[in-house]
Design a protein around this motif. Structure first.
Motif, mmCIF file in Angstrom:
data_model
loop_
_atom_site.group_PDB
_atom_site.id
_atom_site.type_symbol
_atom_site.label_atom_id
_atom_site.label_comp_id
_atom_site.label_asym_id
_atom_site.label_seq_id
_atom_site.Cartn_x
_atom_site.Cartn_y
_atom_site.Cartn_z
ATOM 1 N N CYS A 1 -0.850 -6.048 0.258
ATOM 2 C CA CYS A 1 -2.245 -6.054 -0.168
ATOM 3 C C CYS A 1 -2.942 -7.320 0.331
ATOM 4 N N HIS A 2 -4.059 -7.157 0.999
ATOM 5 C CA HIS A 2 -4.778 -8.290 1.585
ATOM 6 C C HIS A 2 -5.657 -9.007 0.554
ATOM 7 N N GLY A 3 -6.247 -10.096 1.004
ATOM 8 C CA GLY A 3 -6.963 -11.005 0.111
ATOM 9 C C GLY A 3 -8.119 -10.364 -0.631
ATOM 10 N N MET A 4 -8.134 -10.587 -1.944
ATOM 11 C CA MET A 4 -9.197 -10.085 -2.812
ATOM 12 C C MET A 4 -10.175 -11.186 -3.198
ATOM 13 N N THR A 5 -9.941 -12.389 -2.702
ATOM 14 C CA THR A 5 -10.756 -13.560 -3.014
ATOM 15 C C THR A 5 -10.906 -14.388 -1.743
ATOM 16 N N PRO A 6 -12.049 -15.037 -1.512
ATOM 17 C CA PRO A 6 -12.181 -15.885 -0.322
ATOM 18 C C PRO A 6 -11.102 -16.955 -0.270
ATOM 19 N N ALA A 7 -10.739 -17.349 0.945
ATOM 20 C CA ALA A 7 -9.692 -18.347 1.136
ATOM 21 C C ALA A 7 -10.173 -19.729 0.717
ATOM 22 N N LEU A 8 -9.224 -20.548 0.304
ATOM 23 C CA LEU A 8 -9.498 -21.947 -0.035
ATOM 24 C C LEU A 8 -8.368 -22.799 0.518
ATOM 25 N N LEU B 1 -18.362 -11.106 -4.616
ATOM 26 C CA LEU B 1 -18.130 -11.899 -3.409
ATOM 27 C C LEU B 1 -17.652 -11.055 -2.232
ATOM 28 N N PHE B 2 -17.314 -9.791 -2.494
ATOM 29 C CA PHE B 2 -16.868 -8.936 -1.399
ATOM 30 C C PHE B 2 -17.995 -8.761 -0.382
ATOM 31 N N PRO B 3 -17.749 -9.001 0.892
ATOM 32 C CA PRO B 3 -18.729 -8.621 1.906
ATOM 33 C C PRO B 3 -18.964 -7.111 1.845
ATOM 34 N N PRO B 4 -20.127 -6.638 2.280
ATOM 35 C CA PRO B 4 -20.419 -5.197 2.192
ATOM 36 C C PRO B 4 -19.537 -4.340 3.086
ATOM 37 N N GLU B 5 -18.909 -4.929 4.079
ATOM 38 C CA GLU B 5 -18.012 -4.196 4.982
ATOM 39 C C GLU B 5 -16.976 -5.159 5.536
ATOM 40 N N LEU C 1 0.830 -1.203 0.000
ATOM 41 C CA LEU C 1 0.000 0.000 0.000
ATOM 42 C C LEU C 1 0.865 1.254 0.000
ATOM 43 N N ARG C 2 0.411 2.265 -0.749
ATOM 44 C CA ARG C 2 1.058 3.568 -0.791
ATOM 45 C C ARG C 2 0.098 4.638 -0.290
ATOM 46 N N GLU C 3 0.678 5.791 0.070
ATOM 47 C CA GLU C 3 -0.146 6.885 0.589
ATOM 48 C C GLU C 3 -1.120 7.422 -0.454
ATOM 49 N N ASP C 4 -0.781 7.253 -1.748
ATOM 50 C CA ASP C 4 -1.651 7.782 -2.802
ATOM 51 C C ASP C 4 -2.642 6.755 -3.324
ATOM 52 N N ASP C 5 -2.742 5.593 -2.660
ATOM 53 C CA ASP C 5 -3.651 4.539 -3.121
ATOM 54 C C ASP C 5 -5.095 4.816 -2.727
ATOM 55 N N LEU C 6 -5.997 4.251 -3.513
ATOM 56 C CA LEU C 6 -7.408 4.131 -3.148
ATOM 57 C C LEU C 6 -7.676 2.681 -2.791
ATOM 58 N N ASP C 7 -8.541 2.450 -1.797
ATOM 59 C CA ASP C 7 -8.795 1.080 -1.358
ATOM 60 C C ASP C 7 -9.864 0.421 -2.215
ATOM 61 N N ALA C 8 -10.260 -0.777 -1.828
ATOM 62 C CA ALA C 8 -11.195 -1.566 -2.634
ATOM 63 C C ALA C 8 -12.528 -0.868 -2.842
ATOM 64 N N PHE C 9 -12.925 0.006 -1.922
ATOM 65 C CA PHE C 9 -14.186 0.719 -2.036
ATOM 66 C C PHE C 9 -13.995 2.157 -2.523
ATOM 67 N N GLU D 1 -9.882 -1.855 3.268
ATOM 68 C CA GLU D 1 -8.945 -0.740 3.406
ATOM 69 C C GLU D 1 -7.504 -1.168 3.155
ATOM 70 N N ALA D 2 -7.246 -2.484 3.141
ATOM 71 C CA ALA D 2 -5.908 -3.000 2.868
ATOM 72 C C ALA D 2 -5.820 -3.635 1.478
ATOM 73 N N ILE D 3 -6.776 -3.343 0.630
ATOM 74 C CA ILE D 3 -6.762 -3.771 -0.771
ATOM 75 C C ILE D 3 -6.745 -2.511 -1.621
ATOM 76 N N ASN D 4 -5.770 -2.386 -2.516
ATOM 77 C CA ASN D 4 -5.728 -1.160 -3.318
ATOM 78 C C ASN D 4 -6.254 -1.393 -4.735
ATOM 79 N N GLN D 5 -6.643 -0.299 -5.336
ATOM 80 C CA GLN D 5 -7.207 -0.365 -6.688
ATOM 81 C C GLN D 5 -6.165 -0.829 -7.697
ATOM 82 N N ARG D 6 -4.891 -0.542 -7.444
ATOM 83 C CA ARG D 6 -3.851 -0.993 -8.370
ATOM 84 C C ARG D 6 -3.844 -2.518 -8.481
ATOM 85 N N ALA D 7 -3.977 -3.204 -7.337
ATOM 86 C CA ALA D 7 -4.016 -4.663 -7.365
ATOM 87 C C ALA D 7 -5.263 -5.165 -8.080
#
Length: 555
Positions: free
Chosen positions: A326-333, A407-411, A305-313, A389-395
């Motif tokens: 960057c944290h998980g963008m897909t449910p674990a398996l 599949l993203f939970p609403p929060e 993550l960088r200071e200029d990033d936007l998060d998943a939302f 908040e730990a997932i960025n738009q770049r990823a």
């Protein structure tokens, strides 16, 4: 703010006094909890790449009823060189470089071996640490034996595994060395003493990305391509645009083929999907090579993550999280896969997943005794939860077509500790943490004493305790769970005074004792120094020799 803002703190490293603040500490908890972390005071670009710190917590109180948490920066040669000329060390997206070479951070995982303790990293040789003082003892093996990925004046870049394994029957450490350009891989064997290691090149096989983990059975070493890819353009200042491979090879190497003296060894190759980071084999391979695979689809630990990033939302990322991966963008398996070396077939025995609650399966605990690995009963997993908040738009852009945002939970969702049955992965018990908690790597502590050094009275992973260190902005704490029923919640909680926090913790382990490092022949830093020193300016050569003399004198 569910991800603690204190998690990447730059406070000084030192001792803490913990006391029981909830529950009652059982009388039969024994041994020491050890954990690795990355020194954020070295200001790494990626939070994982700071100098190595190792901490130890005795699991018995002192005479005053306190538990003494002791943490130290490991005084490796690269740390000592940096202290003399910090201005010459430059942090980048894949580590820290200098005129001497590449820093061996040794910050990812503690590796106990009997009464000995090692610290590991993916881009450096294992480092032996004194379990009592936590001081540097030696790096493992002469630099040339490892066939460095990049050979440099003093500090070579060795692409290896952060999770070597100790062979309980052959009495050695198994790990790997990988060429970062070609993906070719070698097996490394360290016999436990001496300045040299043995190396075998694996014929006709490549691991194209990385080798974060290896595992073993009685007869086989298991290597798998790891979901961590270097972006060369990023190294030279461009945006990261690569994505991890969605699948990868698994290599099985027969231990009996690794004959003394090194050379070349054959392998059996399989392919698995989705991608993985951590995996654990059942030591008994009489019914095939059975491996718990903690798959990591949509987890890109190379992206930070960088200071200029936007998060998943679409919200600005909090600067306090700068450098966090960057944290998980897909449910674990998680699966149990069975590999048949004779037929070349791989079959799935079990799988576990829950898109509503189980995200980011990154941290687990097993019974590491030979008895527990031979007949495992539990696989304990911490799922860190969904943290937009730990997932960025770049990823998200890099993984277009591979991420299902529906599949993203609403929060944000909380972390969950789950005890899975080892054979069918059914959840036998689970505990949900508070939303603002960030649990770290659990460790299994056996109850009673069994046959081998690490075994309890009833091995397998069910009879004993789980120790879990938990980050929280109110204060850091250590929680103790009954491994047979984590759903009861913590039996006891240790904590320092309110407001006390510690930097991000990575992997942990359990040791039955803390004894001083034994007197053995090992590699000396001076053994690595030769005419390659001539690449350096005279003042840097002089500093290098000062560090070698300091280490030789045991200072």
């Amino acid at each position: 703010m569910p991800v603690p803002r204190s998690i990447l703190g730059t406070q000084d490293v030192g001792d803490l006094e913990l006391e029981v603040v909830a529950g009652a500490w059982p009388d039969d908890v024994r041994g020491h909890f050890v954990v690795s972390t990355s020194d954020q005071r070295t200001h790494p670009v990626h939070a994982f790449f700071g100098d190595g710190i190792i901490a130890r917590l005795p699991l018995r109180p002192d005479a005053g009823g306190r538990f003494r948490w002791r943490a130290r920066v490991i005084g490796t040669p690269s740390v000592r060189l940096r202290r003399r000329r910090p201005d010459l060390f430059t942090a980048g997206p894949v580590g820290t470089s200098s005129p001497w070479g590449f820093v061996n951070a040794a910050n990812t995982a503690p590796l106990p071996w009997g009464d000995r303790l090692f610290a590991t990293w993916d881009a450096g040789r294992p480092v032996e640490v004194d379990p009592v003082t936590l001081g540097f003892v030696a790096e493992v093996g002469h630099r040339d034996d490892w066939k460095p990925a990049i050979d440099q004046a003093v500090l070579p870049l060795v692409s290896t595994s952060a999770h070597p394994v100790i062979d309980p029957e052959r009495g050695c450490m198994w790990t790997v060395s990988r060429d970062v350009l070609t993906g070719t891989v070698s097996v490394i064997r360290y016999a436990g003493e001496g300045a040299r290691v043995e190396r075998w090149e694996v014929a006709d096989a490549v691991l194209p990305q990385a080798t974060h983990t290896i595992t073993q059975t009685r007869d086989w070493l298991v290597l798998a391509d790891t979901a961590y890819k270097i972006d060369t353009d990023e190294v030279f200042g461009a945006e990261r645009t690569v994505a991890n491979n969605p699948d990868g090879p698994v290599l099985l190497i027969r231990k009996d083929d690794l004959r003394p003296g090194g050379g070349t060894v054959a392998c059996k190759e399989f392919r698995v999907a989705p991608e993985v980071n951590h995996f654990y084999a059942k030591y008994d391979d009489s019914d095939g090579v059975q491996v718990v695979m903690e798959h990591t689809p949509g987890v890109d630990i190379g992206m930070y993550l960088r200071e200029d990033d936007l998060d998943a939302f679409g919200r600005p990322v909090d600067p306090a999280l700068r450098g966090m991966y960057c944290h998980g963008m897909t449910p674990a398996l998680t699966t149990v896969l069975v590999f048949d070396p004779e037929t070349g077939k791989v079959s799935e025995r079990a799988r576990a997943g829950d898109p509503a609650r189980w995200w980011q399966a990154e941290l687990s605990a097993i019974d590491w005794s030979i008895e527990g690995q031979t007949a495992p009963t539990r696989h304990h997993l911490v799922y860190l939860g969904f943290h937009p908040e730990a997932i960025n738009q770049r990823a998200l852009r890099n993984y277009t077509g591979r991420i299902d945002a529906d599949l993203f939970p609403p929060e944000e969702t909380p972390a969950v500790l789950v005890s899975h049955d080892r054979d069918d992965l059914k959840p036998l018990a689970e505990w949900t943490f508070a939303l603002d908690d960030y649990p770290t790597s659990p460790s299994f502590v056996p109850r009673g004493r069994g046959g081998s050094r690490y075994a309890g009275a009833d091995p397998g992973g069910h009879d004993g305790y789980l120790v879990v260190a938990v980050h929280n902005d109110d204060r850091f704490r250590v929680e103790l769970f009954d491994a047979a029923d984590v759903g009861r919640g913590p039996l006891a909680v240790l904590a320092p005074p309110p407001g006390t926090t510690v930097p991000f913790l990575i992997h942990s382990a359990w040791m039955p004792e803390a004894a001083s490092a034994p007197e053995l022949e090992r590699l000396a830093f001076a053994d690595d120094l030769d005419d390659r020193l001539d690449q350096l300016a005279p003042d840097l050569r002089a500093i290098t020799r000062e560090v070698a003399a300091e280490l030789a004198a045991g200072r």
